[in-house]
Design a protein around this motif. Structure first.
Motif, mmCIF file in Angstrom:
data_model
loop_
_atom_site.group_PDB
_atom_site.id
_atom_site.type_symbol
_atom_site.label_atom_id
_atom_site.label_comp_id
_atom_site.label_asym_id
_atom_site.label_seq_id
_atom_site.Cartn_x
_atom_site.Cartn_y
_atom_site.Cartn_z
ATOM 1 N N ALA A 171 9.544 -6.958 -10.061
ATOM 2 C CA ALA A 171 8.340 -6.233 -10.448
ATOM 3 C C ALA A 171 7.235 -7.222 -10.778
ATOM 4 O O ALA A 171 7.492 -8.328 -11.272
ATOM 5 C CB ALA A 171 8.616 -5.333 -11.649
ATOM 6 N N ALA A 172 6.001 -6.831 -10.494
ATOM 7 C CA ALA A 172 4.826 -7.645 -10.824
ATOM 8 C C ALA A 172 3.735 -6.708 -11.322
ATOM 9 O O ALA A 172 3.477 -5.670 -10.707
ATOM 10 C CB ALA A 172 4.349 -8.425 -9.600
ATOM 11 N N VAL A 173 3.099 -7.090 -12.427
ATOM 12 C CA VAL A 173 2.077 -6.248 -13.047
ATOM 13 C C VAL A 173 0.867 -7.100 -13.401
ATOM 14 O O VAL A 173 1.010 -8.200 -13.937
ATOM 15 C CB VAL A 173 2.608 -5.568 -14.334
ATOM 16 C CG1 VAL A 173 1.557 -4.637 -14.923
ATOM 17 C CG2 VAL A 173 3.903 -4.813 -14.061
ATOM 18 N N ARG B 184 7.822 -7.072 4.232
ATOM 19 C CA ARG B 184 6.573 -6.621 3.618
ATOM 20 C C ARG B 184 6.060 -7.660 2.638
ATOM 21 O O ARG B 184 6.822 -8.467 2.107
ATOM 22 C CB ARG B 184 6.760 -5.291 2.885
ATOM 23 C CG ARG B 184 6.879 -4.093 3.798
ATOM 24 C CD ARG B 184 6.642 -2.786 3.061
ATOM 25 N NE ARG B 184 6.632 -1.674 4.000
ATOM 26 C CZ ARG B 184 7.697 -0.944 4.294
ATOM 27 N NH1 ARG B 184 8.843 -1.186 3.711
ATOM 28 N NH2 ARG B 184 7.606 0.042 5.174
ATOM 29 N N ALA B 185 4.744 -7.560 2.377
ATOM 30 C CA ALA B 185 4.118 -8.392 1.353
ATOM 31 C C ALA B 185 3.042 -7.569 0.662
ATOM 32 O O ALA B 185 2.323 -6.802 1.303
ATOM 33 C CB ALA B 185 3.503 -9.641 1.978
ATOM 34 N N LEU B 186 2.951 -7.724 -0.655
ATOM 35 C CA LEU B 186 1.899 -7.093 -1.451
ATOM 36 C C LEU B 186 1.255 -8.157 -2.351
ATOM 37 O O LEU B 186 1.964 -8.935 -2.987
ATOM 38 C CB LEU B 186 2.464 -5.984 -2.337
ATOM 39 C CG LEU B 186 2.879 -4.654 -1.702
ATOM 40 C CD1 LEU B 186 3.454 -3.735 -2.773
ATOM 41 C CD2 LEU B 186 1.703 -3.986 -0.997
ATOM 42 N N PHE B 187 -0.068 -8.149 -2.397
ATOM 43 C CA PHE B 187 -0.817 -9.019 -3.302
ATOM 44 C C PHE B 187 -1.688 -8.149 -4.195
ATOM 45 O O PHE B 187 -2.475 -7.326 -3.701
ATOM 46 C CB PHE B 187 -1.687 -9.996 -2.520
ATOM 47 C CG PHE B 187 -0.952 -11.193 -1.992
ATOM 48 C CD1 PHE B 187 -1.107 -12.434 -2.589
ATOM 49 C CD2 PHE B 187 -0.107 -11.089 -0.903
ATOM 50 C CE1 PHE B 187 -0.430 -13.552 -2.114
ATOM 51 C CE2 PHE B 187 0.576 -12.190 -0.412
ATOM 52 C CZ PHE B 187 0.415 -13.435 -1.018
ATOM 53 N N SER C 229 -7.008 -12.757 -11.634
ATOM 54 C CA SER C 229 -5.564 -12.939 -11.594
ATOM 55 C C SER C 229 -5.011 -12.434 -10.268
ATOM 56 O O SER C 229 -5.660 -11.662 -9.559
ATOM 57 C CB SER C 229 -4.889 -12.179 -12.743
ATOM 58 O OG SER C 229 -5.369 -12.616 -13.997
ATOM 59 N N ALA C 230 -3.797 -12.873 -9.966
ATOM 60 C CA ALA C 230 -3.104 -12.424 -8.758
ATOM 61 C C ALA C 230 -1.610 -12.401 -9.029
ATOM 62 O O ALA C 230 -1.087 -13.202 -9.807
ATOM 63 C CB ALA C 230 -3.407 -13.350 -7.582
ATOM 64 N N ALA C 231 -0.940 -11.472 -8.391
ATOM 65 C CA ALA C 231 0.520 -11.428 -8.392
ATOM 66 C C ALA C 231 0.957 -10.981 -7.009
ATOM 67 O O ALA C 231 0.219 -10.272 -6.317
ATOM 68 C CB ALA C 231 1.052 -10.475 -9.466
ATOM 69 N N TRP C 232 2.146 -11.404 -6.600
ATOM 70 C CA TRP C 232 2.584 -11.075 -5.244
ATOM 71 C C TRP C 232 4.084 -10.808 -5.205
ATOM 72 O O TRP C 232 4.868 -11.298 -6.025
ATOM 73 C CB TRP C 232 2.211 -12.182 -4.269
ATOM 74 C CG TRP C 232 2.664 -13.549 -4.676
ATOM 75 C CD1 TRP C 232 3.859 -14.157 -4.411
ATOM 76 C CD2 TRP C 232 1.892 -14.494 -5.447
ATOM 77 N NE1 TRP C 232 3.888 -15.413 -4.968
ATOM 78 C CE2 TRP C 232 2.698 -15.652 -5.601
ATOM 79 C CE3 TRP C 232 0.622 -14.479 -6.005
ATOM 80 C CZ2 TRP C 232 2.264 -16.777 -6.308
ATOM 81 C CZ3 TRP C 232 0.189 -15.598 -6.710
ATOM 82 C CH2 TRP C 232 0.996 -16.734 -6.848
ATOM 83 N N LEU C 233 4.453 -9.989 -4.220
ATOM 84 C CA LEU C 233 5.840 -9.652 -3.908
ATOM 85 C C LEU C 233 5.998 -9.770 -2.398
ATOM 86 O O LEU C 233 5.227 -9.160 -1.649
ATOM 87 C CB LEU C 233 6.174 -8.232 -4.357
ATOM 88 C CG LEU C 233 6.101 -7.958 -5.864
ATOM 89 C CD1 LEU C 233 6.033 -6.454 -6.114
ATOM 90 C CD2 LEU C 233 7.305 -8.557 -6.576
ATOM 91 N N ILE C 234 6.990 -10.513 -1.947
ATOM 92 C CA ILE C 234 7.172 -10.768 -0.515
ATOM 93 C C ILE C 234 8.649 -10.625 -0.177
ATOM 94 O O ILE C 234 9.503 -11.291 -0.787
ATOM 95 C CB ILE C 234 6.673 -12.175 -0.130
ATOM 96 C CG1 ILE C 234 5.186 -12.331 -0.485
ATOM 97 C CG2 ILE C 234 6.906 -12.443 1.353
ATOM 98 C CD1 ILE C 234 4.674 -13.754 -0.379
ATOM 99 N N ALA C 235 8.970 -9.755 0.776
ATOM 100 C CA ALA C 235 10.354 -9.543 1.211
ATOM 101 C C ALA C 235 10.472 -9.884 2.692
ATOM 102 O O ALA C 235 9.658 -9.433 3.502
ATOM 103 C CB ALA C 235 10.784 -8.092 0.969
ATOM 104 N N ARG C 236 11.477 -10.649 3.012
ATOM 105 C CA ARG C 236 11.762 -10.994 4.394
ATOM 106 C C ARG C 236 13.249 -10.799 4.647
ATOM 107 O O ARG C 236 14.087 -11.267 3.875
ATOM 108 C CB ARG C 236 11.371 -12.462 4.691
ATOM 109 C CG ARG C 236 9.868 -12.702 4.667
ATOM 110 C CD ARG C 236 9.198 -12.031 5.853
ATOM 111 N NE ARG C 236 7.745 -12.102 5.802
ATOM 112 C CZ ARG C 236 6.962 -11.148 5.361
ATOM 113 N NH1 ARG C 236 7.500 -10.029 4.888
ATOM 114 N NH2 ARG C 236 5.649 -11.263 5.392
ATOM 115 N N GLN C 237 13.566 -10.098 5.740
ATOM 116 C CA GLN C 237 14.960 -9.837 6.053
ATOM 117 C C GLN C 237 15.646 -11.122 6.504
ATOM 118 O O GLN C 237 15.068 -11.919 7.252
ATOM 119 C CB GLN C 237 15.076 -8.777 7.152
ATOM 120 C CG GLN C 237 14.333 -7.483 6.836
ATOM 121 C CD GLN C 237 14.798 -6.848 5.551
ATOM 122 O OE1 GLN C 237 15.987 -6.610 5.373
ATOM 123 N NE2 GLN C 237 13.875 -6.593 4.632
#
Length: 234
Positions: free
Chosen positions: A35-37, A177-180, A217-225
């Motif tokens: 999680a990122a907030v 997927r990636a979220l910033f 500020s920045a936060a990120w979540l990155i998933a790669r199979q």
């Protein structure tokens, strides 16, 4: 593979001192998901700094417990839960401080993602969320900033329209997927950063960000199979 990260820069309006920043950033490693907030205290709110920190803590904990429900439950139920959680936390803080609850205003971006790339997002107020659906896809704005008729008029916690303005999104199909999550001048820095998935920490570099006037500020979540292992030779 699942990775997360965050960074925050205090603006000149707060003497560039991290302890003066009205942004609060939280990460939570929950094993199979992260999680990122990012929360930003509302300008003109007497206790916006405290609101941002308390809300970031509460939502990081909420997503650490309820992420899997966020992929299945009705969006209205989830929005009501988060609205109620924020209201409870900030009302208690205001009562304890002997302060007006309306002064505990902040903007919210809170996301979680698992190793399969499934994700959810809550967004209230300013800031933008940029996403990428897969390695071959283009970056796009996943959630835009809300704009009111006057500065600070839209999208603050403890406001009369908090539930109405609180947005919820999710992607339940596994994918890369990636979220910033980006506030302040971070969207401009993101736009000129080559390969942000590879070097997201460069978002806070002076070369890209300069000396921002406001906190950002920045936060990120990155998933790669993970690639499938090759078949053993016959």
């Amino acid at each position: 593979m699942l990775k997360s990260g965050s960074l925050s820069r205090a603006g000149k309006c707060h003497e560039c001192l991290p302890e003066n920043s009205w942004d609060a950033v939280m990460e939570q490693d929950c094993g199979d998901w992260k999680a990122a907030v990012v929360c930003s205290g509302g300008s003109g709110c007497a206790n916006g700094q405290a609101a941002a920190r308390l809300t970031a803590d509460a939502l990081a904990e909420y997503l650490s417990v309820h992420f899997e429900r966020c992929l299945l439950e009705a969006p209205e139920v989830l929005r009501m839960e988060v609205d109620g959680l924020i209201t409870e936390v900030l009302t208690y803080a205001a009562k304890k401080a002997g302060a007006d609850p309306a002064g505990f205003g902040c903007r919210v971006m809170a996301a979680a993602m698992d190793r399969q790339g499934r994700c959810c997002l809550f967004h209230l107020g300013d800031g933008i969320v940029v996403g990428k659906p897969d390695d071959d896809g283009d970056w796009f704005t996943f959630s835009y900033a809300q704009r009111g008729l006057s500065p600070g008029a839209a999208g603050l916690t403890m406001g009369d329209t908090m539930f109405r303005d609180l947005r919820f999104y999710r992607q339940v199909q596994p994918a890369d997927r990636a979220l910033f999550l980006l506030t302040g001048d971070m969207p401009e820095a993101f736009a000129i950063l080559p390969e942000p998935e590879e070097h997201p920490e460069l978002l806070g570099s002076p070369e890209l960000l300069g000396e921002p006037e406001n906190d950002c500020s920045a936060a990120w979540l990155i998933a790669r199979q993970e690639p499938e292992p090759p078949e053993p030779p016959q």
